[in-house]
Design a protein around this motif. Structure first.
Motif, PDB file in Angstrom:
ATOM      1  N   ARG A 192      73.544  63.473 -15.851  1.00 42.86           N
ATOM      2  CA  ARG A 192      73.752  62.173 -16.493  1.00 42.86           C
ATOM      3  C   ARG A 192      73.009  61.082 -15.735  1.00 42.86           C
ATOM      4  O   ARG A 192      72.941  61.107 -14.507  1.00 42.86           O
ATOM      5  CB  ARG A 192      75.244  61.799 -16.528  1.00 42.86           C
ATOM      6  CG  ARG A 192      76.082  62.660 -17.433  1.00 42.86           C
ATOM      7  CD  ARG A 192      77.470  62.055 -17.608  1.00 42.86           C
ATOM      8  NE  ARG A 192      78.219  62.002 -16.367  1.00 42.86           N
ATOM      9  CZ  ARG A 192      79.070  62.933 -15.949  1.00 42.86           C
ATOM     10  NH1 ARG A 192      79.256  64.022 -16.684  1.00 42.86           N
ATOM     11  NH2 ARG A 192      79.723  62.800 -14.807  1.00 42.86           N
ATOM     12  N   GLU A 228      77.986  62.958  -8.633  1.00 49.85           N
ATOM     13  CA  GLU A 228      78.591  63.710  -9.739  1.00 49.85           C
ATOM     14  C   GLU A 228      77.780  63.543 -11.026  1.00 49.85           C
ATOM     15  O   GLU A 228      77.516  64.508 -11.749  1.00 49.85           O
ATOM     16  CB  GLU A 228      80.026  63.228  -9.955  1.00 49.85           C
ATOM     17  CG  GLU A 228      80.752  63.912 -11.112  1.00 49.85           C
ATOM     18  CD  GLU A 228      82.133  63.326 -11.345  1.00 49.85           C
ATOM     19  OE1 GLU A 228      82.687  63.551 -12.436  1.00 49.85           O
ATOM     20  OE2 GLU A 228      82.652  62.610 -10.456  1.00 49.85           O
ATOM     21  N   ASP A 229      77.371  62.306 -11.298  1.00 51.92           N
ATOM     22  CA  ASP A 229      76.570  62.053 -12.498  1.00 51.92           C
ATOM     23  C   ASP A 229      75.241  62.799 -12.436  1.00 51.92           C
ATOM     24  O   ASP A 229      74.827  63.441 -13.408  1.00 51.92           O
ATOM     25  CB  ASP A 229      76.301  60.551 -12.657  1.00 51.92           C
ATOM     26  CG  ASP A 229      77.450  59.823 -13.344  1.00 51.92           C
ATOM     27  OD1 ASP A 229      78.310  60.493 -13.938  1.00 51.92           O
ATOM     28  OD2 ASP A 229      77.481  58.584 -13.282  1.00 51.92           O
ATOM     29  N   GLU A 258      81.544  59.125 -20.594  1.00 52.44           N
ATOM     30  CA  GLU A 258      82.422  59.619 -19.529  1.00 52.44           C
ATOM     31  C   GLU A 258      82.955  58.497 -18.643  1.00 52.44           C
ATOM     32  O   GLU A 258      83.966  58.653 -17.954  1.00 52.44           O
ATOM     33  CB  GLU A 258      81.662  60.631 -18.659  1.00 52.44           C
ATOM     34  CG  GLU A 258      81.351  61.952 -19.347  1.00 52.44           C
ATOM     35  CD  GLU A 258      80.099  61.898 -20.206  1.00 52.44           C
ATOM     36  OE1 GLU A 258      79.763  62.933 -20.812  1.00 52.44           O
ATOM     37  OE2 GLU A 258      79.460  60.819 -20.298  1.00 52.44           O
ATOM     38  N   ASP A 259      82.267  57.341 -18.654  1.00 53.20           N
ATOM     39  CA  ASP A 259      82.682  56.228 -17.803  1.00 53.20           C
ATOM     40  C   ASP A 259      83.895  55.475 -18.341  1.00 53.20           C
ATOM     41  O   ASP A 259      84.513  54.700 -17.614  1.00 53.20           O
ATOM     42  CB  ASP A 259      81.525  55.244 -17.612  1.00 53.20           C
ATOM     43  CG  ASP A 259      80.378  55.843 -16.825  1.00 53.20           C
ATOM     44  OD1 ASP A 259      80.660  56.560 -15.844  1.00 53.20           O
ATOM     45  OD2 ASP A 259      79.217  55.606 -17.186  1.00 53.20           O
ATOM     46  N   TYR A 291      74.536  55.626 -25.482  1.00 55.42           N
ATOM     47  CA  TYR A 291      75.873  55.308 -25.976  1.00 55.42           C
ATOM     48  C   TYR A 291      75.752  54.312 -27.126  1.00 55.42           C
ATOM     49  O   TYR A 291      75.996  53.115 -26.959  1.00 55.42           O
ATOM     50  CB  TYR A 291      76.725  54.723 -24.841  1.00 55.42           C
ATOM     51  CG  TYR A 291      78.220  54.708 -25.083  1.00 55.42           C
ATOM     52  CD1 TYR A 291      78.768  54.764 -26.363  1.00 55.42           C
ATOM     53  CD2 TYR A 291      79.106  54.616 -24.024  1.00 55.42           C
ATOM     54  CE1 TYR A 291      80.130  54.750 -26.582  1.00 55.42           C
ATOM     55  CE2 TYR A 291      80.479  54.592 -24.221  1.00 55.42           C
ATOM     56  CZ  TYR A 291      80.976  54.652 -25.505  1.00 55.42           C
ATOM     57  OH  TYR A 291      82.328  54.619 -25.707  1.00 55.42           O
ATOM     58  N   ASN A 327      77.826  55.761 -19.665  1.00 57.35           N
ATOM     59  CA  ASN A 327      77.978  56.925 -20.519  1.00 57.35           C
ATOM     60  C   ASN A 327      79.414  56.986 -21.034  1.00 57.35           C
ATOM     61  O   ASN A 327      80.313  56.380 -20.443  1.00 57.35           O
ATOM     62  CB  ASN A 327      77.677  58.207 -19.722  1.00 57.35           C
ATOM     63  CG  ASN A 327      76.275  58.216 -19.142  1.00 57.35           C
ATOM     64  OD1 ASN A 327      75.302  58.406 -19.859  1.00 57.35           O
ATOM     65  ND2 ASN A 327      76.160  58.007 -17.837  1.00 57.35           N
ATOM     66  N   ALA A 341      86.850  56.629 -19.103  1.00 59.02           N
ATOM     67  CA  ALA A 341      88.033  57.049 -18.352  1.00 59.02           C
ATOM     68  C   ALA A 341      88.019  56.480 -16.941  1.00 59.02           C
ATOM     69  O   ALA A 341      89.065  56.099 -16.408  1.00 59.02           O
ATOM     70  CB  ALA A 341      88.118  58.572 -18.316  1.00 59.02           C
ATOM     71  N   ARG A 342      86.839  56.410 -16.324  1.00 57.59           N
ATOM     72  CA  ARG A 342      86.739  55.861 -14.969  1.00 57.59           C
ATOM     73  C   ARG A 342      87.161  54.392 -14.944  1.00 57.59           C
ATOM     74  O   ARG A 342      87.923  53.957 -14.069  1.00 57.59           O
ATOM     75  CB  ARG A 342      85.297  55.985 -14.468  1.00 57.59           C
ATOM     76  CG  ARG A 342      84.842  57.397 -14.128  1.00 57.59           C
ATOM     77  CD  ARG A 342      83.354  57.422 -13.834  1.00 57.59           C
ATOM     78  NE  ARG A 342      82.917  58.709 -13.296  1.00 57.59           N
ATOM     79  CZ  ARG A 342      81.643  59.028 -13.092  1.00 57.59           C
ATOM     80  NH1 ARG A 342      80.691  58.145 -13.380  1.00 57.59           N
ATOM     81  NH2 ARG A 342      81.312  60.211 -12.607  1.00 57.59           N
TER      82      ARG A 342
END
Length: 263
Positions: free
Chosen positions: A152, A146-147, A251-252, A16, A249, A254-255
């Motif tokens: 990931r 999930e990762d 994607e994190d 990232y 990442n 949004a988490r």
């Protein structure tokens, strides 16, 4: 015991790039950079003398100074956060009994995680370094799985034995649990909270050792201590109803924003 907190931050992240300056939406709709959120989280820790951002990048320095942080510049050659922190202690000639490495990608780290870590180091004079661990609940364990299913590299797990002495850390989900045997609660997997507390002599020893193979393969700096026979004390902390996760990442984002909106 004089304690200082250092937040290592580098721009050139493999997974990232520019991560410390990535912005996250706050509950009120405004945005803050990851490094500012991490600095503000670290500033809430009780019993700390000073908080510094440690970086080799002028963009991070400028952004950090803009929100009022003290900044220590280090060499771009440092291979990880622990080495960067060790250099910063020398460069700034910091006089402290305990140095805390607070991750710049973990703004959801609550202050009591670090306060418990500091208390554990005060209680155990023989401990050279320590790090917090948090037992996974069903949601966190699902995020780990999930990762990995998506290929990931996400959070890190810790395996430890008697008296909290670390056996191993991995970016794989350890220990392995057969899918049909995962309990609904009290899952025996521990999330490694990427905060470290070191005594000054431990940091000096660390940068005198070369990188070990396990450290290179896993990309986990703390494995250098285990490889060289230094015990890593794992301090179990409590979530108190809050979700802990790092920004590993894209994607994190949004988490973490979801957690911020719910807090």
């Amino acid at each position: 015991m004089k304690t200082v907190v250092l937040i290592p931050a580098r721009y050139a992240s493999t997974r990232y790039p520019g991560k410390p300056l990535a912005t996250l939406r706050q509950k009120n709709g405004s945005e803050k950079s990851l490094i500012q959120m991490s600095y503000e989280a670290a500033s809430q820790i009780n019993g700390v003398s000073d908080v510094y951002v440690v970086t080799d990048d002028a963009r991070i320095r400028e952004a950090s100074e803009a929100f009022g942080a003290q900044v220590i510049m280090t060499s771009p050659e440092r291979e990880n956060g622990t080495a960067r922190v060790a250099e910063a202690v020398e460069v700034a000639q910091l006089d402290a009994d305990l140095i805390v490495n607070f991750q710049g990608d973990a703004p959801l780290t609550p202050p009591w995680f670090v306060e418990d870590l500091i208390a554990a180091m005060k209680a155990d004079k023989t401990a050279q370094m320590a790090t917090p661990v948090l037992q996974c609940d069903a949601q966190t364990y699902a995020m780990f799985k999930e990762d990995r299913a998506a290929g990931r590299v996400g959070g890190t797990t810790a395996v430890f034995g008697a008296e909290g002495r670390a056996i191993y850390f991995s970016k794989e989900v350890l220990p392995y649990i057969d899918a049909g045997k995962v309990p609904s609660e009290n899952i025996p997997v521990y999330h490694h909270v990427g905060v470290y507390a070191y005594r000054p002599e431990a940091l000096k020893a660390y940068i005198s050792w070369p990188e070990c193979q396990l450290e290179k393969l896993e990309g986990l700096e703390q494995l250098r201590f285990l490889y060289n026979g230094v015990a890593v004390k794992c301090v179990e902390v409590e979530a108190r109803g809050r979700l802990f996760w790092e920004l590993n990442n894209p994607e994190d984002v949004a988490r973490i924003e979801k957690v911020l909106a719910e807090q």
